[in-house]
Design a protein around this motif. Structure first.
Motif, mmCIF file in Angstrom:
data_model
loop_
_atom_site.group_PDB
_atom_site.id
_atom_site.type_symbol
_atom_site.label_atom_id
_atom_site.label_comp_id
_atom_site.label_asym_id
_atom_site.label_seq_id
_atom_site.Cartn_x
_atom_site.Cartn_y
_atom_site.Cartn_z
ATOM 1 N N LEU A 65 25.247 37.857 30.421
ATOM 2 C CA LEU A 65 26.357 37.126 29.465
ATOM 3 C C LEU A 65 26.386 35.691 29.784
ATOM 4 C CD1 LEU A 65 29.302 39.581 30.300
ATOM 5 C CD2 LEU A 65 28.315 39.383 28.206
ATOM 6 N N ASP A 66 26.182 35.257 30.993
ATOM 7 C CA ASP A 66 26.122 33.633 31.500
ATOM 8 C C ASP A 66 24.837 33.080 30.623
ATOM 9 O OD1 ASP A 66 26.842 31.291 32.601
ATOM 10 O OD2 ASP A 66 25.104 31.664 33.646
ATOM 11 N N GLU A 67 23.810 33.876 30.623
ATOM 12 C CA GLU A 67 22.518 33.343 30.017
ATOM 13 C C GLU A 67 22.715 33.135 28.595
ATOM 14 O OE1 GLU A 67 19.328 34.543 33.472
ATOM 15 O OE2 GLU A 67 19.325 35.479 31.350
ATOM 16 N N GLU A 68 22.933 34.199 27.858
ATOM 17 C CA GLU A 68 22.960 34.429 26.386
ATOM 18 C C GLU A 68 24.014 33.681 25.549
ATOM 19 O OE1 GLU A 68 22.894 38.311 25.220
ATOM 20 O OE2 GLU A 68 20.923 38.666 25.964
ATOM 21 N N ALA A 69 25.468 33.651 26.487
ATOM 22 C CA ALA A 69 26.235 32.907 25.633
ATOM 23 C C ALA A 69 27.220 32.134 26.697
ATOM 24 C CB ALA A 69 27.022 33.846 24.915
ATOM 25 N N GLY A 70 26.823 31.597 27.945
ATOM 26 C CA GLY A 70 27.748 30.829 28.779
ATOM 27 C C GLY A 70 29.173 31.949 28.887
ATOM 28 N N LEU A 71 29.116 33.119 28.912
ATOM 29 C CA LEU A 71 30.419 33.861 28.880
ATOM 30 C C LEU A 71 30.604 34.339 30.372
ATOM 31 C CD1 LEU A 71 32.615 34.833 26.957
ATOM 32 C CD2 LEU A 71 31.139 36.561 26.386
ATOM 33 N N THR A 72 31.788 34.230 30.548
ATOM 34 C CA THR A 72 32.452 35.011 31.646
ATOM 35 C C THR A 72 33.624 35.764 31.181
ATOM 36 O OG1 THR A 72 32.044 33.175 33.319
ATOM 37 C CG2 THR A 72 33.453 34.770 33.952
ATOM 38 N N ALA A 73 33.333 37.181 31.175
ATOM 39 C CA ALA A 73 34.374 38.205 30.693
ATOM 40 C C ALA A 73 35.099 38.546 31.970
ATOM 41 C CB ALA A 73 33.699 39.227 30.010
ATOM 42 N N SER A 74 36.540 38.724 31.683
ATOM 43 C CA SER A 74 37.354 39.619 32.740
ATOM 44 C C SER A 74 37.266 40.955 32.386
ATOM 45 C CB SER A 74 38.884 38.830 32.493
ATOM 46 O OG SER A 74 39.184 39.281 31.190
ATOM 47 N N ASN A 75 37.663 41.614 33.718
ATOM 48 C CA ASN A 75 37.937 43.055 33.876
ATOM 49 C C ASN A 75 36.474 43.678 33.271
ATOM 50 O OD1 ASN A 75 40.734 42.616 34.341
ATOM 51 N ND2 ASN A 75 41.132 42.442 32.243
ATOM 52 N N LEU A 76 35.585 43.348 33.651
ATOM 53 C CA LEU A 76 34.361 43.916 33.421
ATOM 54 C C LEU A 76 34.178 45.291 34.228
ATOM 55 C CD1 LEU A 76 31.525 43.135 32.022
ATOM 56 C CD2 LEU A 76 30.796 42.274 34.222
ATOM 57 N N THR A 77 34.019 46.416 33.403
ATOM 58 C CA THR A 77 34.391 47.714 33.872
ATOM 59 C C THR A 77 33.032 48.576 33.318
ATOM 60 O OG1 THR A 77 36.682 47.663 33.574
ATOM 61 C CG2 THR A 77 35.775 49.891 33.846
#
Length: 144
Positions: A65-77
Motif C-alpha cells: 500500500l505504501d509502495e504503490e500509492a503512499g497509502l496508510t489505511a486504518s483498521n487493516l483486518t
C-alpha cells in the motif's frame, strides 16, 4: 541403503491485497498497466502484490500500500485467502481497510489510476475472477 529421492517442493507464492472502502461504502480499485509481462494487464484490481521471501501477508500489504500509492489505511483486518488459479498462481490473502481520502491525490507508482466505485457499478468493470470473488465474498459478509 535407502536413498531419499523426494525433492522439497518449492513454497507456493503468496500475495496480499486490500479491499479498501470509504465511509460511503465505495471500494478503491486500481487499474493495472497494460503490459504483457504482468498478471491481469489492463484489469481493475485491488492494491497489493506479492510477498517478498520470508515476508508474511500482513507485512506485505502494509508495504505494498505504501509502495504503490503512499497509502496508510486504518483498521487493516485479515479476511481470507483465495488462490489466483488463472493468473499468477499465488495464494492471496485478502485484507479490509478503511480510508476516506481523495484517491486522485495519491502518488500512484504502479498502474494507470485509482478510483472509488460503488459496489453496484463493479459489474461493468473488467476485474480478475479471483479478485471479483473476494470482493463479492466481502460484500456478502457485511451487515446490511
Amino acid at each position: 541403503m535407502h536413498q531419499d529421492t523426494t525433492a522439497e517442493r518449492p513454497a507456493t507464492a503468496r500475495g496480499a491485497v486490500a479491499i479498501i472502502t470509504n465511509r460511503r461504502g465505495e471500494l478503491l480499485l486500481h487499474l493495472r498497466d497494460d503490459l504483457p509481462n504482468i498478471a491481469w494487464p489492463a484489469h481493475w484490481s485491488l492494491l497489493g502484490g506479492g510477498c517478498d521471501p520470508g515476508e508474511d501477508p500482513a507485512a506485505a500489504i502494509v508495504r505494498e500500500l505504501d509502495e504503490e500509492a503512499g497509502l496508510t489505511a486504518s483498521n487493516l483486518t485479515e479476511l481470507f485467502e483465495i488462490t489466483d488459479h488463472r493468473g499468477s498462481g499465488q495464494i492471496v490473502t485478502f485484507f479490509s481497510a478503511i480510508w476516506d481520502g481523495d484517491e486522485t491525490r495519491l502518488p500512484l507508482s504502479e498502474g494507470v489510476k485509482l478510483q472509488f466505485f460503488a459496489p453496484e457499478h463493479l459489474d461493468i468493470l473488467t476485474i480478475p475472477p479471483f479478485i471479483r470473488d473476494g470482493i463479492n465474498r466481502h460484500l456478502a459478509a457485511r451487515p446490511s
